[in-house]
Design an enzyme around this catalytic site. Structure first.
Site, PDB file in Angstrom:
ATOM      1  N   LYS A  93      41.905  38.181  29.000  1.00 17.71           N
ATOM      2  CA  LYS A  93      42.258  38.483  30.391  1.00 17.71           C
ATOM      3  C   LYS A  93      43.578  37.796  30.718  1.00 17.71           C
ATOM      4  CE  LYS A  93      39.654  38.753  34.733  1.00 17.71           C
ATOM      5  NZ  LYS A  93      38.483  38.191  35.431  1.00 17.71           N
TER       6      LYS A  93
HETATM    7  O1  G3P Z   1      36.876  38.036  38.372  1.00 17.15           O
HETATM    8  C1  G3P Z   1      37.794  38.320  39.346  1.00 17.15           C
HETATM    9  C2  G3P Z   1      37.245  38.717  40.697  1.00 17.15           C
HETATM   10  O2  G3P Z   1      36.107  39.488  40.560  1.00 17.15           O
HETATM   11  C3  G3P Z   1      37.156  37.631  41.718  1.00 17.15           C
HETATM   12  O3  G3P Z   1      36.355  37.948  42.816  1.00 17.15           O
HETATM   13  O4  G3P Z   1      35.111  37.318  44.863  1.00 17.15           O
HETATM   14  O5  G3P Z   1      36.760  35.702  43.854  1.00 17.15           O
HETATM   15  O6  G3P Z   1      37.535  37.751  45.028  1.00 17.15           O
HETATM   16  P1  G3P Z   1      36.461  37.133  44.209  1.00 17.15           P
END
Ligand code: G3P
Length: 217
Positions: free
Chosen positions: A87
């Site tokens: 990633k």
């Molecule tokens: O893995 C990346 C993403 O899904 C992060 O989510 O909830 O931190 O905006 P969030």
């Protein structure tokens, strides 16, 4: 549409995997830190453990931001298991690194995607996945699902093979809307996946069936 779980929590990964519908896992440095994983060896070991739990693509994020650093880190991550997807953040050196990984047979997930232009660039570099963060887009007053639909349309017109991995999912409705908008994958917290199970009429209907079943039991 594939289902990934967006966590580094082993219990939640096992619970989602036990449902039989899990296709992979995504993590990020914030999710790893949340589990108290400390030090590069512990991080590599944690990814190894996740690979042993789920038979599917496992996104492992680099923390370097320069080309050489991303390549060195990505090679180490990719060596853990054939299911590892490196990633890489959507930055200039990240795009260069994605092209290098693509040319060297290493799968990539271009993360922190917030625009169609970024998604086009990542696809040109050969990214296996792009991760638009739909919840964070909604938080900023824009429409995250609309971006999924826009990228899906562009990829279809242009014949890009990169898969759209909808990330930053906040609820079950996001999953449904992303499926409608053409996401190839949704990576979700466990609660959002379990949220898909819920409907009050299912609960009421089942209670009635079980009550009536007592009449002939
Ligand atoms: O893995 C990346 C993403 O899904 C992060 O989510 O909830 O931190 O905006 P969030």
């Amino acid at each position: 549409m594939k289902f990934f779980i967006d966590t580094a929590n082993l219990a939640q990964i096992k619970e989602a995997n036990d449902l039989g519908i899990l296709d992979g896992v995504t993590t990020n440095p914030s999710l790893m830190a949340k589990e108290g994983i400390k030090g590069s060896e512990a991080v590599l070991q944690h990814y190894k453990t996740i690979c042993g739990l789920v038979d599917g693509d496992i996104s492992a994020e680099v923390i370097s931001t320069d080309f050489e650093g991303i390549i060195e880190e990505g090679k180490k991550l990719a060596a853990i298991h054939h299911n590892i997807v490196v990633k890489v953040p959507m930055i200039k050196d990240g795009i260069k690194a994605i092209k290098w990984f693509t040319d060297n047979g290493i799968k990539t997930n271009c993360t922190l995607i917030f625009s169609a232009g970024q998604a086009i660039l990542a696809a040109k570099a050969g990214a296996t996945y792009v991760s638009p963060f739909i919840g964070r887009i909604d938080d900023s007053g824009w429409d995250g699902v609309e971006l999924i639909a826009q990228i899906s349309n562009i990829y279809s017109i242009q014949g890009f093979k990169t898969e759209i991995l909808a990330a930053s999912i906040r609820n079950a409705l996001h999953i449904i809307k992303c499926a409608e908008a053409g996401a190839n994958v949704c990576t979700c917290p466990l609660d959002s996946i379990l949220g898909l199970l819920k409907h009050p009429l299912t609960d009421i209907g089942l209670a009635k069936f079980l009550e009536d079943a007592k009449k002939f039991a």
